[in-house]
Design a protein around this motif. Sequence first.
Motif, PDB file in Angstrom:
ATOM      1  N   UNK A   1       0.857  -1.384  -0.049  1.00 56.91           N
ATOM      2  CA  UNK A   1      -0.293  -0.263   0.364  1.00 56.91           C
ATOM      3  C   UNK A   1       0.674   1.410   0.324  1.00 56.91           C
ATOM      4  N   UNK A   2       2.035   1.166   0.578  1.00 56.54           N
ATOM      5  CA  UNK A   2       3.415   2.579   0.563  1.00 56.54           C
ATOM      6  C   UNK A   2       3.829   2.106  -0.367  1.00 56.54           C
ATOM      7  N   UNK A   3       4.610   1.436  -1.396  1.00 64.19           N
ATOM      8  CA  UNK A   3       4.984   1.015  -2.502  1.00 64.19           C
ATOM      9  C   UNK A   3       5.014   0.590  -3.384  1.00 64.19           C
ATOM     10  N   UNK A   4       5.894   1.181  -4.218  1.00 61.68           N
ATOM     11  CA  UNK A   4       5.885   0.882  -6.215  1.00 61.68           C
ATOM     12  C   UNK A   4       7.145   0.792  -6.391  1.00 61.68           C
ATOM     13  N   UNK A   5       7.532  -0.342  -7.240  1.00 62.02           N
ATOM     14  CA  UNK A   5       9.110  -0.833  -7.858  1.00 62.02           C
ATOM     15  C   UNK A   5       8.409  -0.835  -9.363  1.00 62.02           C
ATOM     16  N   UNK A   6       9.552  -0.478  -9.487  1.00 66.55           N
ATOM     17  CA  UNK A   6      10.077  -0.696 -10.895  1.00 66.55           C
ATOM     18  C   UNK A   6      10.599  -2.347 -11.091  1.00 66.55           C
ATOM     19  N   UNK A   7      10.125  -2.661 -12.114  1.00 64.47           N
ATOM     20  CA  UNK A   7       9.775  -4.683 -11.586  1.00 64.47           C
ATOM     21  C   UNK A   7      11.709  -4.819 -12.636  1.00 64.47           C
ATOM     22  N   UNK A   8      12.478  -3.696 -13.227  1.00 66.60           N
ATOM     23  CA  UNK A   8      13.904  -3.674 -14.157  1.00 66.60           C
ATOM     24  C   UNK A   8      14.736  -3.790 -12.616  1.00 66.60           C
ATOM     25  N   UNK A   9      14.359  -3.662 -11.977  1.00 73.32           N
ATOM     26  CA  UNK A   9      15.673  -3.474 -10.950  1.00 73.32           C
ATOM     27  C   UNK A   9      15.169  -4.445 -10.241  1.00 73.32           C
ATOM     28  N   UNK A  10      13.957  -4.899  -9.782  1.00 73.52           N
ATOM     29  CA  UNK A  10      14.134  -5.782  -9.344  1.00 73.52           C
ATOM     30  C   UNK A  10      15.066  -7.068  -8.846  1.00 73.52           C
TER      31      UNK A  10
END
Length: 426
Positions: free
Chosen positions: A379-388
């Motif tokens: 609920x408080x975080x969005x990630x760029x999947x390219x950097x996972x």
Amino acid sequence: MLEQSPPLGLFISGKAASTAWVNGRLIGSNGRPGAGRRSETPGRMDAVIPIPSGLLHAGANEIALQLSGVSGFLRLDSPMQALMIGTYTDPTDLILRAYWPSLGTFGIFLLGALYFGVGTFRGGDRAGAALLCLISLFAAGQLLAEASRGLLAYRYPFHDLRLVLIVLCSLGFGLCLTAHVIRRFQPRRPWLSFAVVVLVTVAGVVLTASYDGKALLAMLCPVLSCALGTACWSWKHKPGAAVYCVALVVFGALSLFLGGKFLDVAFFYLVAALLLFLFAQQAAVLAREQKLGIALASHARQLEAALDQARTPKQLPSQTIRIVDTGRIELVSTDQITHCSGAGDYVELAFADGSKRLHNGSLNEMERELPSAFLRVHRSHIVNTAFVESLRRESSGVGQLRISTGAVVPVSRRIMPMVRRTIGSD
């Protein structure tokens, strides 16, 4: 009264053992007065002594009382509350008639305690459910303590315990309400805000002389503090703060307007209304939680596919978005953003070079502007999947995504199973 056929009685309400004479004739005792605890037999808090027929006459009559009150542990400014002559009846029946209408609210308090008690162990918002359960229990406890005077013909030392229970339940109700409101709107320093309300309330309760005043202040001080806090949050455009502010102001204003009658009957009607309001607000929160759960499940499926694709590195299309930082509008490239985190009224953007920037906006708005490579995993975080880089599961059921920059982002418990199956991480 002398012309009426029903027998008459001398009603004595107070913290005392008593022996009574009418016109020089002994009519009876309520307990046994004494100079010390050993010699005194405590009388009932509310008692009636029958007056023999023909003893009273028209005109002046004399009542003599021998009183002692040495067995209690509280010293009250007004230990005697009533002395009157009337038709002989059980005084607890008269008292219960006054409390009987308010006993109907006990069902609301009990149902609220049971419902949110179950939610404490099985629901999504367990802390919120626990606070509402405690609020319901304290309201029910105060109602039973108040009504006990009409339910039990107790001896006067128990009255001290009853007064203490009423104050403690009122204090528990007020402080749990404060914790609920603070948790609902999440100020920057919640523990400091709660500690201030606790200190002010406890100080006021200790310094107030009367126990009715203590009980009223124990509830009213937290309510007015929450009203002030929600007014400030409403001014800052916090969602839902204005509705809370209106409800708390109305509750506080009616309690002041009703005065002494507030704690007897009206309190429980107002508390029941306030609890129904809190229940409705909590139901709205749970509905939003369910909606968020559905959204997170959708994000989980997207993240599952994205992580599969992330195993085969490829060049992501570049896109720019606008961020507002300290009044300036700036364009930044999304392919350099590793993840975004909610920070109160702002969004914190983390970049591949390790730098961070604040954007004056909400995480929901940011999610709509970012390209599909960005997924909301919490609920408080969005990630760029390219950097996972990897996923690790914690014992609590939540997960942690490690970003190529070394940062760690939490993953909601709801989407952990799918993510874990996808990348085969422990």
